[in-house]
Design a protein around this motif. Structure first.
Motif, PDB file in Angstrom:
ATOM      1  N   GLU A 299      87.789  30.755 -25.157  1.00 12.18           N
ATOM      2  CA  GLU A 299      86.522  31.474 -25.182  1.00 12.18           C
ATOM      3  C   GLU A 299      86.740  32.974 -25.426  1.00 12.18           C
ATOM      4  OE1 GLU A 299      83.854  29.676 -22.376  1.00 12.18           O
ATOM      5  OE2 GLU A 299      82.814  31.579 -22.069  1.00 12.18           O
ATOM      6  N   ILE A 300      85.926  33.556 -26.301  1.00 18.98           N
ATOM      7  CA  ILE A 300      85.990  34.998 -26.543  1.00 18.98           C
ATOM      8  C   ILE A 300      85.645  35.718 -25.236  1.00 18.98           C
ATOM      9  CG2 ILE A 300      84.902  36.926 -27.775  1.00 18.98           C
ATOM     10  CD1 ILE A 300      84.343  34.970 -30.069  1.00 18.98           C
ATOM     11  N   PRO A 301      86.485  36.652 -24.806  1.00 18.31           N
ATOM     12  CA  PRO A 301      86.232  37.306 -23.519  1.00 18.31           C
ATOM     13  C   PRO A 301      84.968  38.177 -23.538  1.00 18.31           C
ATOM     14  CG  PRO A 301      88.049  38.373 -24.670  1.00 18.31           C
ATOM     15  CD  PRO A 301      87.707  37.140 -25.465  1.00 18.31           C
ATOM     16  N   ASP A 302      84.201  38.072 -22.475  1.00 20.22           N
ATOM     17  CA  ASP A 302      83.027  38.925 -22.282  1.00 20.22           C
ATOM     18  C   ASP A 302      82.068  38.891 -23.474  1.00 20.22           C
ATOM     19  OD1 ASP A 302      81.468  40.696 -20.788  1.00 20.22           O
ATOM     20  OD2 ASP A 302      82.336  42.451 -21.784  1.00 20.22           O
ATOM     21  N   TRP A 303      81.902  37.712 -24.081  1.00 17.72           N
ATOM     22  CA  TRP A 303      80.989  37.605 -25.224  1.00 17.72           C
ATOM     23  C   TRP A 303      79.550  37.903 -24.805  1.00 17.72           C
ATOM     24  CZ3 TRP A 303      77.170  34.031 -24.585  1.00 17.72           C
ATOM     25  CH2 TRP A 303      77.400  32.986 -23.688  1.00 17.72           C
ATOM     26  N   ASN A 304      78.744  38.337 -25.764  1.00 16.60           N
ATOM     27  CA  ASN A 304      77.338  38.643 -25.475  1.00 16.60           C
ATOM     28  C   ASN A 304      76.416  37.809 -26.358  1.00 16.60           C
ATOM     29  OD1 ASN A 304      78.620  41.069 -27.219  1.00 16.60           O
ATOM     30  ND2 ASN A 304      76.582  40.524 -28.037  1.00 16.60           N
ATOM     31  N   CYS A 305      75.119  37.834 -26.044  1.00 15.10           N
ATOM     32  CA  CYS A 305      74.125  37.095 -26.830  1.00 15.10           C
ATOM     33  C   CYS A 305      74.190  37.537 -28.298  1.00 15.10           C
ATOM     34  CB  CYS A 305      72.733  37.366 -26.250  1.00 15.10           C
ATOM     35  SG  CYS A 305      71.380  36.672 -27.239  1.00 15.10           S
ATOM     36  N   CYS A 306      73.990  36.600 -29.212  1.00 14.07           N
ATOM     37  CA  CYS A 306      74.023  36.918 -30.649  1.00 14.07           C
ATOM     38  C   CYS A 306      72.686  37.446 -31.151  1.00 14.07           C
ATOM     39  CB  CYS A 306      74.420  35.679 -31.444  1.00 14.07           C
ATOM     40  SG  CYS A 306      73.109  34.429 -31.553  1.00 14.07           S
ATOM     41  N   GLY A 307      71.649  37.371 -30.316  1.00 11.44           N
ATOM     42  CA  GLY A 307      70.303  37.758 -30.747  1.00 11.44           C
ATOM     43  C   GLY A 307      69.460  36.558 -31.128  1.00 11.44           C
ATOM     44  N   ALA A 308      70.131  35.428 -31.315  1.00  4.91           N
ATOM     45  CA  ALA A 308      69.473  34.151 -31.633  1.00  4.91           C
ATOM     46  C   ALA A 308      68.425  34.301 -32.731  1.00  4.91           C
ATOM     47  CB  ALA A 308      68.892  33.535 -30.369  1.00  4.91           C
ATOM     48  N   LEU A 309      67.249  33.720 -32.523  1.00  5.14           N
ATOM     49  CA  LEU A 309      66.200  33.772 -33.549  1.00  5.14           C
ATOM     50  C   LEU A 309      65.073  34.719 -33.166  1.00  5.14           C
ATOM     51  CD1 LEU A 309      65.913  29.937 -34.199  1.00  5.14           C
ATOM     52  CD2 LEU A 309      67.167  31.594 -35.565  1.00  5.14           C
ATOM     53  N   GLU A 310      65.157  35.287 -31.974  1.00  2.00           N
ATOM     54  CA  GLU A 310      64.011  36.002 -31.428  1.00  2.00           C
ATOM     55  C   GLU A 310      64.036  37.505 -31.655  1.00  2.00           C
ATOM     56  OE1 GLU A 310      61.768  34.031 -30.472  1.00  2.00           O
ATOM     57  OE2 GLU A 310      63.053  32.282 -30.533  1.00  2.00           O
ATOM     58  N   TYR A 311      65.216  38.060 -31.954  1.00  2.00           N
ATOM     59  CA  TYR A 311      65.323  39.510 -32.059  1.00  2.00           C
ATOM     60  C   TYR A 311      64.696  39.978 -33.363  1.00  2.00           C
ATOM     61  CZ  TYR A 311      67.332  43.941 -30.651  1.00  2.00           C
ATOM     62  OH  TYR A 311      67.496  45.235 -30.227  1.00  2.00           O
ATOM     63  N   GLY A 312      63.720  40.856 -33.310  1.00  2.00           N
ATOM     64  CA  GLY A 312      62.916  41.198 -34.475  1.00  2.00           C
ATOM     65  C   GLY A 312      63.616  41.998 -35.552  1.00  2.00           C
ATOM     66  N   ASN A 313      64.510  42.899 -35.163  1.00  2.00           N
ATOM     67  CA  ASN A 313      65.156  43.779 -36.137  1.00  2.00           C
ATOM     68  C   ASN A 313      66.476  43.150 -36.592  1.00  2.00           C
ATOM     69  OD1 ASN A 313      66.913  45.872 -37.205  1.00  2.00           O
ATOM     70  ND2 ASN A 313      65.322  47.310 -36.545  1.00  2.00           N
ATOM     71  N   ARG A 314      66.519  42.731 -37.854  1.00  2.00           N
ATOM     72  CA  ARG A 314      67.692  42.006 -38.347  1.00  2.00           C
ATOM     73  C   ARG A 314      68.968  42.850 -38.290  1.00  2.00           C
ATOM     74  NH1 ARG A 314      69.588  37.046 -38.368  1.00  2.00           N
ATOM     75  NH2 ARG A 314      71.094  36.702 -40.015  1.00  2.00           N
ATOM     76  N   ASN A 315      68.876  44.122 -38.620  1.00  2.00           N
ATOM     77  CA  ASN A 315      70.073  44.965 -38.589  1.00  2.00           C
ATOM     78  C   ASN A 315      70.620  45.111 -37.174  1.00  2.00           C
ATOM     79  OD1 ASN A 315      70.096  45.421 -41.362  1.00  2.00           O
ATOM     80  ND2 ASN A 315      68.710  47.181 -41.193  1.00  2.00           N
ATOM     81  N   GLU A 316      69.707  45.277 -36.208  1.00  2.00           N
ATOM     82  CA  GLU A 316      70.160  45.381 -34.819  1.00  2.00           C
ATOM     83  C   GLU A 316      70.743  44.058 -34.347  1.00  2.00           C
ATOM     84  OE1 GLU A 316      67.195  46.969 -32.226  1.00  2.00           O
ATOM     85  OE2 GLU A 316      66.860  48.752 -33.467  1.00  2.00           O
ATOM     86  N   LEU A 317      70.125  42.946 -34.784  1.00  2.00           N
ATOM     87  CA  LEU A 317      70.635  41.622 -34.420  1.00  2.00           C
ATOM     88  C   LEU A 317      72.076  41.453 -34.919  1.00  2.00           C
ATOM     89  CD1 LEU A 317      68.788  38.239 -34.712  1.00  2.00           C
ATOM     90  CD2 LEU A 317      71.044  38.502 -35.701  1.00  2.00           C
ATOM     91  N   LEU A 318      72.317  41.854 -36.160  1.00  2.00           N
ATOM     92  CA  LEU A 318      73.661  41.705 -36.714  1.00  2.00           C
ATOM     93  C   LEU A 318      74.662  42.613 -36.003  1.00  2.00           C
ATOM     94  CD1 LEU A 318      72.890  41.389 -40.537  1.00  2.00           C
ATOM     95  CD2 LEU A 318      73.387  39.589 -38.882  1.00  2.00           C
ATOM     96  N   SER A 319      74.184  43.768 -35.546  1.00  2.00           N
ATOM     97  CA  SER A 319      75.045  44.663 -34.782  1.00  2.00           C
ATOM     98  C   SER A 319      75.437  44.017 -33.448  1.00  2.00           C
ATOM     99  CB  SER A 319      74.305  45.995 -34.533  1.00  2.00           C
ATOM    100  OG  SER A 319      75.078  46.829 -33.706  1.00  2.00           O
ATOM    101  N   ILE A 320      74.462  43.373 -32.810  1.00  2.00           N
ATOM    102  CA  ILE A 320      74.725  42.663 -31.547  1.00  2.00           C
ATOM    103  C   ILE A 320      75.724  41.530 -31.772  1.00  2.00           C
ATOM    104  CG2 ILE A 320      73.666  41.156 -29.810  1.00  2.00           C
ATOM    105  CD1 ILE A 320      71.092  42.820 -30.162  1.00  2.00           C
ATOM    106  N   SER A 321      75.507  40.768 -32.840  1.00  2.00           N
ATOM    107  CA  SER A 321      76.435  39.668 -33.158  1.00  2.00           C
ATOM    108  C   SER A 321      77.819  40.208 -33.483  1.00  2.00           C
ATOM    109  CB  SER A 321      75.910  38.857 -34.342  1.00  2.00           C
ATOM    110  OG  SER A 321      74.838  38.042 -33.958  1.00  2.00           O
TER     111      SER A 321
END
Length: 226
Positions: free
Chosen positions: A35-57
């Motif tokens: 498992e990737i250590p300390d992974w975070n949410c990818c933004g799934a389908l709900e995050y409205g701003n695509r650029n911010e979502l990709l930054s989170i991922s």
């Protein structure tokens, strides 16, 4: 083979069964998942701003850099987001479905078969399109079911949208789309997406809805029933 592993939020909540199944099947096939250590949410389908979502991922890819170049991602939404965030193609991001092929299916010690059972392999949207982030073998669930003697139904409906991401916002949309798909198919519904599983499970009255991993573990003798 050794892979990094990104479970995503669904697999730690509503889709824990898929998480257990993926880990169990991969172990049976000789794959090691870390498992990737300390992974975070990818933004799934709900995050409205695509650029911010990709930054989170992309933060997850940064966390994976020191440990692996190949990452297994079960949830189709997470799989797509991590693939899109990997703009320079530094990683090989894989659905567990892409670890299955005719060779390793033939090597599975089969303790039960699927003879006289009918299945509807349902992929939904994200595993099948857009082409740039879709899985390569778009018949792998059919191939798996057939390899163990099962019959397949519902080919024309396998990539129709079930409206899974609208279940809590516009339930009527999900009901309309899922009911249409279910009405034009028969047999046990086999899915790989947690969103699709939730939508189908809600509206598949009298029909079983399982993950492909449930089916594989049944064939391997690890699950007593489907």
């Amino acid at each position: 083979m050794e892979y990094g592993y990104y479970p995503g939020c669904s697999l730690t909540g509503s889709a824990k069964r898929l998480d257990r199944g993926v880990r169990q099947v991969c172990k049976k096939l000789g794959h090691s998942l870390t498992e990737i250590p300390d992974w975070n949410c990818c933004g799934a389908l709900e995050y409205g701003n695509r650029n911010e979502l990709l930054s989170i991922s992309g933060e997850n890819l940064t966390k994976a850099q020191a440990m692996c170049k190949e990452i297994v991602v079960p949830c189709p939404a997470c799989y797509k987001n991590l693939k899109d965030a990997d703009s320079d193609k530094s990683f090989n991001i894989l659905s567990p479905l892409e670890l299955l092929n005719a060779e390793n299916l033939s090597q599975i010690e089969q303790k039960r078969d699927l003879k006289d059972k009918v299945f509807f392999p349902y992929y939904g949207c994200l595993l099948m399109r857009p082409e740039g982030s879709a899985i390569k073998n778009k018949n792998i669930m059919e191939d798996t079911i057939s390899a163990f003697g099962g019959d397949v139904d519902g080919e024309k409906m396998k990539d129709r949208c079930c409206g899974g991401n609208q279940l809590f916002l516009n339930k009527w949309v999900t009901e309309k789309l899922s009911t249409l798909i279910l009405g034009k198919s028969k047999g046990t519904v086999v899915v790989f997406c947690p969103f699709c599983h939730m939508a189908m499970k809600t509206f598949a009255v009298g029909r079983k809805v399982i993950y492909l991993t449930d089916l594989l573990l049944y064939v391997m003798g690890e699950n007593k029933s489907l």
